[in-house]
Design a protein around this motif. Structure first.
Motif, PDB file in Angstrom:
ATOM      1  N   SER A  48       0.848  -1.198   0.000  1.00 47.19           N
ATOM      2  CA  SER A  48       0.000   0.000   0.000  1.00 47.19           C
ATOM      3  C   SER A  48       0.878   1.241   0.000  1.00 47.19           C
ATOM      4  CB  SER A  48      -0.901   0.016   1.240  1.00 47.19           C
ATOM      5  OG  SER A  48      -1.690  -1.153   1.288  1.00 47.19           O
ATOM      6  N   VAL A  49       0.487   2.229  -0.804  1.00 45.87           N
ATOM      7  CA  VAL A  49       1.259   3.464  -0.926  1.00 45.87           C
ATOM      8  C   VAL A  49       0.397   4.645  -0.506  1.00 45.87           C
ATOM      9  CG1 VAL A  49       2.565   4.958  -2.478  1.00 45.87           C
ATOM     10  CG2 VAL A  49       2.580   2.474  -2.841  1.00 45.87           C
ATOM     11  N   TYR A  50       0.899   5.438   0.416  1.00 50.36           N
ATOM     12  CA  TYR A  50       0.230   6.666   0.869  1.00 50.36           C
ATOM     13  C   TYR A  50       1.154   7.836   0.567  1.00 50.36           C
ATOM     14  CZ  TYR A  50      -2.860   3.582   3.540  1.00 50.36           C
ATOM     15  OH  TYR A  50      -3.759   2.602   3.914  1.00 50.36           O
ATOM     16  N   SER A  51       0.587   8.904  -0.010  1.00 50.84           N
ATOM     17  CA  SER A  51       1.417  10.036  -0.407  1.00 50.84           C
ATOM     18  C   SER A  51       0.703  11.354  -0.140  1.00 50.84           C
ATOM     19  CB  SER A  51       1.756   9.931  -1.902  1.00 50.84           C
ATOM     20  OG  SER A  51       2.603  10.993  -2.299  1.00 50.84           O
ATOM     21  N   GLY A  52       1.463  12.345   0.324  1.00 48.43           N
ATOM     22  CA  GLY A  52       0.913  13.680   0.510  1.00 48.43           C
ATOM     23  C   GLY A  52       0.643  14.019   1.965  1.00 48.43           C
ATOM     24  N   LYS A  53       0.231  15.267   2.169  1.00 44.02           N
ATOM     25  CA  LYS A  53       0.057  15.790   3.527  1.00 44.02           C
ATOM     26  C   LYS A  53      -1.258  15.373   4.173  1.00 44.02           C
ATOM     27  CE  LYS A  53       3.849  18.247   2.974  1.00 44.02           C
ATOM     28  NZ  LYS A  53       5.110  17.882   3.641  1.00 44.02           N
ATOM     29  N   ASP A  54      -2.197  14.844   3.406  1.00 43.93           N
ATOM     30  CA  ASP A  54      -3.528  14.543   3.944  1.00 43.93           C
ATOM     31  C   ASP A  54      -3.744  13.055   4.193  1.00 43.93           C
ATOM     32  OD1 ASP A  54      -4.257  17.276   3.772  1.00 43.93           O
ATOM     33  OD2 ASP A  54      -4.674  17.027   1.631  1.00 43.93           O
ATOM     34  N   ILE A  55      -2.708  12.352   4.531  1.00 41.10           N
ATOM     35  CA  ILE A  55      -2.811  10.910   4.781  1.00 41.10           C
ATOM     36  C   ILE A  55      -3.589  10.676   6.082  1.00 41.10           C
ATOM     37  CG2 ILE A  55      -1.500   8.819   5.302  1.00 41.10           C
ATOM     38  CD1 ILE A  55       0.797  10.019   3.650  1.00 41.10           C
ATOM     39  N   ASN A  56      -4.506   9.710   6.046  1.00 36.72           N
ATOM     40  CA  ASN A  56      -5.243   9.312   7.238  1.00 36.72           C
ATOM     41  C   ASN A  56      -4.339   8.406   8.079  1.00 36.72           C
ATOM     42  OD1 ASN A  56      -6.934   7.992   9.125  1.00 36.72           O
ATOM     43  ND2 ASN A  56      -8.725   8.340   7.827  1.00 36.72           N
ATOM     44  N   VAL A  57      -3.775   8.959   9.122  1.00 37.45           N
ATOM     45  CA  VAL A  57      -2.791   8.229   9.925  1.00 37.45           C
ATOM     46  C   VAL A  57      -3.410   6.990  10.562  1.00 37.45           C
ATOM     47  CG1 VAL A  57      -1.120   8.390  11.800  1.00 37.45           C
ATOM     48  CG2 VAL A  57      -1.626  10.397  10.417  1.00 37.45           C
ATOM     49  N   ASN A  58      -4.625   7.118  11.051  1.00 37.75           N
ATOM     50  CA  ASN A  58      -5.277   5.978  11.712  1.00 37.75           C
ATOM     51  C   ASN A  58      -5.510   4.831  10.740  1.00 37.75           C
ATOM     52  OD1 ASN A  58      -5.476   7.089  14.348  1.00 37.75           O
ATOM     53  ND2 ASN A  58      -7.178   8.375  13.662  1.00 37.75           N
ATOM     54  N   ASP A  62      -4.044   1.111  11.295  1.00 41.59           N
ATOM     55  CA  ASP A  62      -4.919  -0.071  11.280  1.00 41.59           C
ATOM     56  C   ASP A  62      -4.442  -1.090  10.250  1.00 41.59           C
ATOM     57  OD1 ASP A  62      -6.462   1.055  13.256  1.00 41.59           O
ATOM     58  OD2 ASP A  62      -7.973   1.859  11.880  1.00 41.59           O
ATOM     59  N   LEU A  63      -4.026  -0.599   9.085  1.00 43.60           N
ATOM     60  CA  LEU A  63      -3.533  -1.494   8.040  1.00 43.60           C
ATOM     61  C   LEU A  63      -2.261  -2.206   8.490  1.00 43.60           C
ATOM     62  CD1 LEU A  63      -3.771  -2.553   5.122  1.00 43.60           C
ATOM     63  CD2 LEU A  63      -2.397  -0.594   4.392  1.00 43.60           C
ATOM     64  N   ALA A  64      -1.409  -1.480   9.209  1.00 43.18           N
ATOM     65  CA  ALA A  64      -0.142  -2.057   9.675  1.00 43.18           C
ATOM     66  C   ALA A  64      -0.371  -3.229  10.618  1.00 43.18           C
ATOM     67  CB  ALA A  64       0.699  -0.991  10.361  1.00 43.18           C
ATOM     68  N   PRO A 100       4.607  -5.080  14.155  1.00 33.56           N
ATOM     69  CA  PRO A 100       4.314  -6.492  13.865  1.00 33.56           C
ATOM     70  C   PRO A 100       5.418  -7.081  12.988  1.00 33.56           C
ATOM     71  CG  PRO A 100       2.389  -5.098  13.493  1.00 33.56           C
ATOM     72  CD  PRO A 100       3.543  -4.178  13.709  1.00 33.56           C
ATOM     73  N   GLU A 101       5.741  -8.336  13.202  1.00 33.01           N
ATOM     74  CA  GLU A 101       6.862  -8.961  12.483  1.00 33.01           C
ATOM     75  C   GLU A 101       6.647  -8.997  10.978  1.00 33.01           C
ATOM     76  OE1 GLU A 101       7.725 -12.792  14.006  1.00 33.01           O
ATOM     77  OE2 GLU A 101       8.342 -12.074  15.987  1.00 33.01           O
ATOM     78  N   THR A 102       5.395  -9.051  10.539  1.00 34.20           N
ATOM     79  CA  THR A 102       5.121  -9.202   9.103  1.00 34.20           C
ATOM     80  C   THR A 102       4.907  -7.870   8.390  1.00 34.20           C
ATOM     81  OG1 THR A 102       2.765  -9.513   9.613  1.00 34.20           O
ATOM     82  CG2 THR A 102       4.117 -11.500   9.375  1.00 34.20           C
ATOM     83  N   THR A 103       4.972  -6.755   9.117  1.00 30.05           N
ATOM     84  CA  THR A 103       4.739  -5.438   8.530  1.00 30.05           C
ATOM     85  C   THR A 103       6.061  -4.703   8.318  1.00 30.05           C
ATOM     86  OG1 THR A 103       2.552  -5.254   9.551  1.00 30.05           O
ATOM     87  CG2 THR A 103       3.579  -3.214   8.811  1.00 30.05           C
ATOM     88  N   TYR A 104       6.185  -4.095   7.136  1.00 28.03           N
ATOM     89  CA  TYR A 104       7.405  -3.367   6.785  1.00 28.03           C
ATOM     90  C   TYR A 104       7.036  -1.956   6.342  1.00 28.03           C
ATOM     91  CZ  TYR A 104       9.751  -7.860   7.026  1.00 28.03           C
ATOM     92  OH  TYR A 104      10.243  -9.061   7.464  1.00 28.03           O
TER      93      TYR A 104
END
Length: 216
Positions: A48-58, A62-64, A100-104
């Motif tokens: 998953s790629v997130y870009s820019g100043k308006d990223i939904n941090v939560n 949650d995805l992580a 988490p071990e599986t998240t990078y």
């Protein structure tokens, strides 16, 4: 950069990488190399790629915490977010400290505040690589390596003239080298005359000339 190259070569990765600094070409290059090594190119489920100043941090957090889908790793790329220059999200900070071990995570930022909590957490639990503007000697070696791949040679005068025209921006250099390679498709050698005929002088390289002209 050697640490990242070694990680890719050995296939042993940290869970968090931060690429930061002025040189956009290097940030993109190492981002793409890490992404390619961490997850198959066609695996859109686990990258998953997130870009820019308006990223939904939560949403990112949650995805992580989600397990990868029939894969070894879940890769999350966060680019130009400004996270490292603003007030830190406490949930994100806690996630960085207990990944988490599986998240990078792969953060790609032009500027960071090294005094900030997030930067300190990333460097304590992962690896931060500074992508800075390269010196002339390094750029010359890089240009020579680009040309070697195309079975081309360049004279010392031509190499110096090329850098005079392009400056230190690696993306600009890469484009000009491509032009020269195409222009000299049937010839091995690139001369100063070729560079003079083909390569464009960057505006920032003429600032001092402009100032002198205005003064005059």
């Amino acid at each position: 950069m050697k640490r990242i190259v070694q990680d890719i070569k050995n296939g042993t990765f940290g869970n968090i990488y931060l690429l930061y600094g002025e040189e956009a070409y290097l940030r993109r290059q190492y981002r793409d190399n890490l992404k390619k090594a961490l997850v198959p190119e066609d695996d859109t489920m686990n990258c998953s790629v997130y870009s820019g100043k308006d990223i939904n941090v939560n949403e990112v957090i949650d995805l992580a915490g989600t397990m990868p889908f029939f894969a070894e790793r879940r890769v999350i790329i966060v680019e130009n977010s400004g996270f490292f220059k603003s007030a830190v999200n406490e949930r994100l900070l806690e996630l960085i400290k207990q990944m988490p071990e599986t998240t990078y995570f792969l953060f790609v930022e032009e500027e960071v505040d090294k005094r900030g909590k997030l930067y300190k957490a990333v460097t304590a639990n992962g690896y931060a690589a500074l992508c800075e503007v390269q010196d002339e000697a390094t750029l010359k070696k890089w240009i020579m390596s680009l040309l070697k791949k195309e079975n081309k040679m360049i004279t010392a005068d031509a190499l110096n003239l090329l850098l005079d025209k392009t400056g230190a921006n690696m993306e600009t250099i890469r484009r000009e080298v491509e032009k020269l390679v195409c222009y000299k498709y049937y010839d091995e050698g690139i001369t100063a005359q070729d560079v003079e005929a083909l390569c464009t002088v960057q505006i920032q390289n003429r600032i001092f000339e402009m100032v002198e002209a205005v003064a005059a």
